[in-house]
Structure formats: C-alpha cells, structure tokens
Design a protein around this motif. Structure first.
Motif, short mmCIF file in Angstrom:
data_model
loop_
_atom_site.label_atom_id
_atom_site.label_comp_id
_atom_site.label_asym_id
_atom_site.label_seq_id
_atom_site.Cartn_x
_atom_site.Cartn_y
_atom_site.Cartn_z
N LEU A 90 -21.47 -113.17 -7.62
CA LEU A 90 -22.53 -114.02 -7.07
C LEU A 90 -23.87 -113.44 -7.50
CD1 LEU A 90 -23.39 -116.38 -5.27
CD2 LEU A 90 -23.39 -114.81 -3.33
N TYR A 91 -24.61 -114.17 -8.32
CA TYR A 91 -25.88 -113.70 -8.87
C TYR A 91 -27.02 -114.47 -8.25
CZ TYR A 91 -29.58 -112.79 -12.28
OH TYR A 91 -30.76 -112.44 -12.88
N GLN A 92 -28.02 -113.74 -7.73
CA GLN A 92 -29.21 -114.38 -7.15
C GLN A 92 -30.27 -114.52 -8.23
OE1 GLN A 92 -31.02 -112.32 -3.87
NE2 GLN A 92 -32.44 -113.96 -3.41
N SER A 93 -30.56 -115.73 -8.61
CA SER A 93 -31.52 -115.98 -9.67
C SER A 93 -32.93 -116.05 -9.10
CB SER A 93 -31.19 -117.31 -10.38
OG SER A 93 -31.26 -118.37 -9.45
N VAL A 94 -33.91 -116.10 -9.99
CA VAL A 94 -35.30 -116.23 -9.59
C VAL A 94 -35.50 -117.62 -8.97
CG1 VAL A 94 -37.68 -116.23 -10.38
CG2 VAL A 94 -36.03 -114.67 -11.40
N PRO A 95 -36.02 -117.71 -7.76
CA PRO A 95 -36.14 -119.02 -7.11
C PRO A 95 -37.15 -119.92 -7.80
CG PRO A 95 -37.24 -117.33 -5.80
CD PRO A 95 -36.51 -116.62 -6.90
N GLU A 96 -36.82 -121.20 -7.84
CA GLU A 96 -37.73 -122.20 -8.39
C GLU A 96 -38.67 -122.69 -7.28
OE1 GLU A 96 -37.88 -122.83 -11.49
OE2 GLU A 96 -36.07 -121.73 -12.11
#
Length: 618
Positions: free
Chosen positions: A26-32
């Motif tokens: 589970l990877y937390q990406s940079v929020p849009e």
C-alpha cells in the motif's frame, strides 16, 4: 510464507522485491488538490455540517500548502508535510467561527496557525511564506477585506508561541486524539544547547515542573541500561503531567511512537487498561477518564498513563536538522529559538525606560539595551566580519553573540534593584585600575579611528541640540547621563575583545589605542598560567565585584602535555594556581567543612576519563 499471524510493515522507503512480492503493498502518493480539499472539509467541519464552505478559500489553502516548501531550502529541503497541514486546519477549525453557510477565516488565526505549524525556519523566510498564504487568501471573494501582506503587529514572538503551545491541553469534552496542538520541537541555532537556557531565562519552563532527559556521549551512556533509565524518567513524568525535555535521545525516540503520534485510548476509572485499547469514547472529565498510550521498550509494549497536561520538548540542534528523519519532524510543532528572540521578548516589557532616537528620515523609541546592542553589533560586524573576514573573534556568530551578551545584562537588570543596564568591566590581570581613565564614546562605532572632530557624541540630553552627524541622535532622560550610556557601549566592546585571537589581533589596524592597550596590558591572552594565577587570586581576595563574578570561564588554548596531566599532577596544578592555601582557608572560614572546601578549592576533571554522565554529575 506460512505466517501464523498478520504483520504490518511501516516504512518510508520501498522494501526489496523478496519482501514486497509476498505482501500487499500500500503506497501513499502525493495528494492531489481534490484530496486536499476533502481533507480541508474533514478537518474544519469533521466531515459534516458545514459542507457548503467557500470553494475559493478551500482551493487557496490547498495551493498555499503545496507551495510552502519553496521557502524552506535554507533550513531544510522539503520540511513541511501533510501532518503539518492537518494540524493547521485543526487550529483554524478551533479558533475560527462558522458563520452562516461559509467558514469565516480571520487573519490573526491564519497567521498564528502558520507560526504554530509551519515554523522552524528563519524569520525572513517565514515572513515570505506567510505573505504567500495571505496573498492566496486575499484573492478570494469572501476575503476582499484582507491585506495581501500580514500585519507586522500580528506576529507573535517564538517565546509567546511556546507559552501558548505549552499551555494547551485537552478540554473536558475534547477527544485527545483530535486536538489542534502537538508536542514541541525546539530548534537550537547553536551546538551548545543555548536554547535550553533561554527557556529558563524567559520562564517558558518552570524548573519544578520540568524533567531534562539527556543521553550523553560518554561510553557508559550508550548501553541498554542508560536507555532504560531515560525511558523510565519519561514514563514517570508522563504520569505526573510534567514537561519533559529530550536532549540527544535519538536511540529512544522509537519507544514513544504512540505518544508522539498522539494515539491515545480513553479509559473510564472503572475499566481496565486492556479494555481501553478498543475504547473510542471521549474523555469528559479528567477525574472520570484517563487516557493511555503504548510505551515500547524493545519487543515489549505496555499501555501507560498519560496525564492530560503532559508535554514533550525535543531539542534539535540546527546542524542536525537536515539529517533528521521526516516522520520525526512532522510530529512536532517546530520553533527556532535564538538569543536574539529571547532578547526581543525581554526588552519588549513596558517597564523598561524608552529613549527617542532622532534620525534624518524618521524617529524611533528604543530601550538602552537596543542602543547597547546596536553599538556592539557595529563593533563585531565592522571589525570582525568585514575587517578580518570572521577570523578575529573566536566563536563569534553574527547578531547572536552580541544578543547573548546583552540578554545577560538585561536579565541581571530585570532581576536587580533598578532598571538601568549595568555592564561590569571585564576581568583584568592588572593589580590596579589607575591606568583606566574615564570612558567616553564618541559614537555607536566609537572604535573607529577617524578624527575626533568628525565624531561628536550621538547621545544628547533633553535640552541639548542634536549634533549634525551621520549617526542617530539619542534623547535620554535627565536621570541618565550621556557619559554612562557611552561607557556601556565601551564596556560591552571590551568584553567582546576577550574573544580576539592573538595571531589575528596583530594584523588588525583599525583598533584605537585604547582597545590595543586593554588587550595587551589589562587582559591576558598569551600565558595561561598567569591568567589562572590572577583569576584564583581575585576570587580568594574578593577582588571581583558581584557583577564580575562568573560561574564559567572558557579558555581556548593550544594543547600541551602538561594540560593532560592536570587531573593527577599536583605540582603542575600548584604552579598554575600559585595560591596560598592559608589565604584560601582564611577567606572561606575555619570550620572543618570550610577547611575541607578550601583544600579542594581547585578540582580538575578530565572529561576523557569520565565514563558516564552520572559519574560526571557526582
């Protein structure tokens, strides 16, 4: 491959393929922007109620957050993260009111929220950051009355912010897991832990309610027993609701993962700690509810009581900030505290007398300490940095060295019988002071060597006409003589002159004869034995005034074999001190205890032979 229990790994970097292909990654990406807008609604309105908040304000807050790290490279690249934004939103939700069907954002709440959650950078960069946030909000239709530049009077000093942060605690009906405040990280611009003494001088921390936990670099302070002892101290302070200052405690930060994250379980008095793990009830009264957090020591984890008023201050030297892990930084409110900040806070007290400075283009009202600082700053900047490229005064830091000295003078005056600043003469090795004549300063930069005709005094009395010189004219009350103010600047410069390196002093041609005579004849910079002899004799013969007495004297010298034998060579020590034991006994008293103290008048500790901090304290 055949696990008996589930395992969850939390990591800031991607694990190797052998691990990742056996697990759900589970990877937390940079929020849009849309993700951030949903976060704004959830934090400001708890996901319900005020769903029709102004879209422009939401977008402005999100865009300003995404640009915040453009102002941090001078301190640390990529310093602010999502957790800082979340706590800013919680702060705004607590201090701003919902009016009608839109969120009413106020300039004061936004600025103070930024100072609390996007601080830790230098003042110039923060003013630019705050200006960017205000400019984004000012374009919104609902904020047309806003100025794109924050009002300078709204800014709080780091001392005031620390007072506010340390006074915050969960209210009676507030969930401790969703509070609008975090624990504190104190960023120290020095490597000498000077910021900790500033906390005490400015009454940010009360000594009786503060516990300092430090892991020194002595050999015996790096084992598991020392780590466990430090953890126990913190656990005891958590129970009592004290303030804990953590210094150089990187090896044990992992023990307080839940505490730093503010992951608490509330517990009613009639329940057991085991029941609290799955209890989501909100604490209503401190007497009826307690809350717990897991404390980890190695492979053991136990829920421990956390008092609602418990606070943590993590001391972080600025030199180590760039190497500190991001997950540690974004769990704290960050404050950069310098001697100049503390000085500004102290002299802002309205009880100090004010003086009028009349300059060509404007007038300003200042205290005597600001006049003293400006004169000493000019001495350091022109002579040390510009004249000798920073090689003259050992260890001098621009603005900070002078601010630290003036702060010491201000604290003595603040706690003394009068409010006039008193700068005692520096320690002299000469036996008489008859060669020291009246000290008259011709200007703030009176050390300059221009003819006296162009250097009229800039300090005038109420009934005097300002001099036509390029320096400021100072009007002072009749109770304060101009000569005294002039002497203060001269005395401060003589103190700073004690830091001058002899090898660099020889090439410094800008100094006047007065300073050269002081350095060569009255101060000692060439013979350590002579300096110690005069220093010991001055203490035993009570030649030092109360203002001249110091608890610490630092001598920077070249190494020699004799210095490494001081702690076990009595003959070398007697040669250096040259003090008669009978004189010491006579000055201290005749009781057995006083005679014992006289025999141990000089004690030498070799730090390389001490194995632990406890041994050093003993």
């Amino acid at each position: 491959d055949r696990p008996r229990g589930g395992t969850v790994f939390l990591t800031n970097t991607t694990l190797d393929a052998a691990k990742t292909n056996r697990a759900l990654h589970l990877y937390q990406s940079v929020p849009e922007i849309n993700d951030l807008r949903a976060l704004v609604r959830g934090c400001l309105f708890q996901g319900g109620g005020q769903q029709d908040a102004d879209d422009e304000v939401e977008i402005a807050l999100c865009e300003a957050y995404k640009e915040s790290n453009d102002y941090t490279p001078a301190t640390r690249a990529d310093m602010f993260h999502l957790r800082d934004f979340v706590y800013l939103l919680r702060y705004l939700g607590k201090h701003c009111r919902s009016k009608g069907d839109f969120f009413e954002l106020t300039p004061c709440a936004l600025l103070h929220g930024l100072q609390r959650n996007f601080g830790g950078i230098d003042a110039t960069a923060f003013h630019q950051l705050a200006g960017m946030w205000f400019e984004k909000i000012a374009y919104c239709k609902t904020a047309r009355q806003w100025s794109p530049v924050p009002d300078s009077e709204l800014f709080l000093s780091p001392i005031a912010l620390l007072h506010e942060s340390l006074s915050d605690h969960p209210s009676g009906n507030e969930n401790p897991n969703t509070t609008a405040f975090r624990y504190v990280m104190l960023i120290d611009p020095t490597d000498t832990e000077a910021a900790l003494s500033l906390l005490k001088d400015t009454n940010v921390c009360k000594l009786e309610e503060t516990v300092v936990v430090s892991l020194a670099d002595f050999p015996d302070d790096t084992n598991d027993f020392a780590f466990l002892d430090a953890v126990v101290k913190v656990k005891h302070a958590m129970t009592l609701g004290q303030t804990v200052v953590l210094m150089s405690c990187e090896p044990i930060y992992g023990c307080f993962y839940d505490i730093f994250n503010r992951h608490f379980a509330t517990l009613h008095q009639s329940e057991s700690p085991g029941q609290a793990k799955n209890n989501a009830r909100v604490m209503v009264h401190e007497e009826a509810y307690k809350y717990y957090a897991n404390l980890n020591v190695g492979s053991f984890s136990r829920p421990c009581i956390v008092h609602p008023r418990f606070k943590v201050i993590v001391h972080m030297p600025l030199s180590k900030l760039k190497d500190a892990p991001n997950p540690l930084l974004n769990r704290f409110e960050k404050y950069l505290l310098s001697a100049n900040d503390a000085l500004q806070y102290i002299i802002a007290d309205p009880k100090w007398p004010r003086y009028l400075i009349d300059q060509a283009d404007h007038k300003r009202v200042v205290t005597a300490f600001e006049i003293l600082r400006e004169g000493a700053d000019d001495f350091v900047e022109q002579l040390h940095f510009e004249g000798r490229d920073g090689r003259l005064l050992y260890g001098a830091v621009s603005k900070e060295t002078v601010a630290s000295f003036v702060l010491n003078v201000a604290m003595k005056s603040f706690n003394g019988p009068h409010l006039d600043p008193v700068v005692a003469p520096p320690f002299m090795v000469t036996q008489t002071r008859s060669d020291v004549g009246p000290m008259t300063v011709r200007s703030m930069a009176e050390w300059r060597t221009e003819p006296e005709s162009t250097k009229e005094s800039e300090i005038q009395t109420d009934d005097a006409q300002p001099a036509n010189v390029p320096f400021a004219s100072v009007t002072i009350p009749s109770s304060q003589t101009p000569g005294k103010m002039q002497a203060l600047v001269r005395q401060a410069n003589l103190h700073l002159l004690q830091l001058a390196r002899p090898e660099t002093m020889f090439f410094c041609r800008q100094l006047s004869r007065t300073y050269v005579n002081e350095y060569l004849l009255n101060q000692e910079h060439f013979n350590l034995a002579r300096f110690l002899q005069h220093l010991f004799r001055a203490y035993t013969n009570h030649q030092l005034t109360a203002a001249q007495q110091a608890h610490k004297w630092c001598v920077f010298t070249r190494s020699c074999p004799e210095l490494f034998h001081l702690h076990h060579s009595g003959s070398v020590l007697r040669f250096l001190s040259q003090v008669d034991l009978d004189d010491i006994k006579a000055s201290m008293g005749t009781t057995p205890k006083q005679e014992k103290q006289a025999e141990n008048f000089v004690m030498v500790l070799a730090l390389h032979s001490i194995m632990s901090s406890r041994e050093c304290e003993e």
